[in-house]
Scaffold this active site. Structure first.
Site, short mmCIF file in Angstrom:
data_model
loop_
_atom_site.label_atom_id
_atom_site.label_comp_id
_atom_site.label_asym_id
_atom_site.label_seq_id
_atom_site.Cartn_x
_atom_site.Cartn_y
_atom_site.Cartn_z
CG HIS A 89 -2.06 -0.96 1.08
ND1 HIS A 89 -3.06 -1.05 2.01
CD2 HIS A 89 -2.37 -1.88 0.13
CE1 HIS A 89 -3.94 -1.97 1.65
NE2 HIS A 89 -3.52 -2.50 0.50
CD GLU A 91 -2.13 4.03 3.27
OE1 GLU A 91 -3.33 4.23 3.51
OE2 GLU A 91 -1.75 3.17 2.43
CB CYS A 114 -6.09 -1.16 5.41
SG CYS A 114 -4.32 -1.54 5.25
CB CYS A 117 -1.55 1.18 6.04
SG CYS A 117 -1.16 0.43 4.45
#
Length: 173
Positions: A89, A91, A114, A117
């Site tokens: 992801h 992040e 999420c 992260c």
């Protein structure tokens, strides 16, 4: 006299996060992230994609796999034939690509993070998350994120931009 229509710091950093998302090859979801320290200096940028060295031509980009039917007529899907086990992801990539200590920094991201992260955000020392959309707010992942963020004292705020657009023109004037 100076211009009056310049963008705010929040608009600037969210714009960089959104521009970073344009690097993603994911056909369904492009997310970018921009981490900024207390001096408004960018210390990390990332977007969602596969790990370095993993071919984005060989791994799947789909959200669901074709159904598999067993001898007992049980239908299931193979998660390893979807993008989910492989995508890093935005992040996480921004944290991994960071150039400085992240304690006390803030992260700009289009989607609320999420739970996976969020764990990285908390552990890295980021103290504020600025996001555009919380469209997955009813998922268990985001509910877990919000629970952890509250416990860890990480603040969150949704950036309200309305219908504002920023256009980038690459032509030299």
């Amino acid at each position: 006299m100076k211009r009056k229509d310049y963008i705010s710091w929040d608009e600037y950093f969210m714009g960089i996060a959104l521009l970073s998302a344009k690097r993603s090859k994911d056909p369904s979801t492009q997310v970018g992230a921009c981490i900024v320290n207390q001096y408004n200096k960018i210390v990390g940028i990332g977007y969602n994609g596969f790990p370095i060295g993993c071919s984005d031509d060989e791994l799947p980009w789909v959200r669901t796999s074709d159904p598999i039917v067993t001898e007992d007529q049980v239908v299931h899907s193979n998660v390893n034939e979807t993008k989910y086990p492989y995508v890093v992801h935005a992040e996480a990539n921004a944290i991994l690509n960071s150039t400085k200590d992240l304690h006390g920094s803030r992260i700009y991201v289009a989607l609320f993070p999420c739970n996976e992260c969020t764990k990285l955000i908390i552990q890295s020392g980021v103290k504020e998350i600025i996001y555009l959309s919380d469209k997955y707010s009813e998922t268990e992942s985001v509910k877990a994120s919000k629970r952890m963020l509250k416990m860890a004292g990480v603040s969150t705020r949704q950036l309200e931009l309305g219908d504002k657009k920023i256009e980038i023109d690459f032509t030299v004037k």
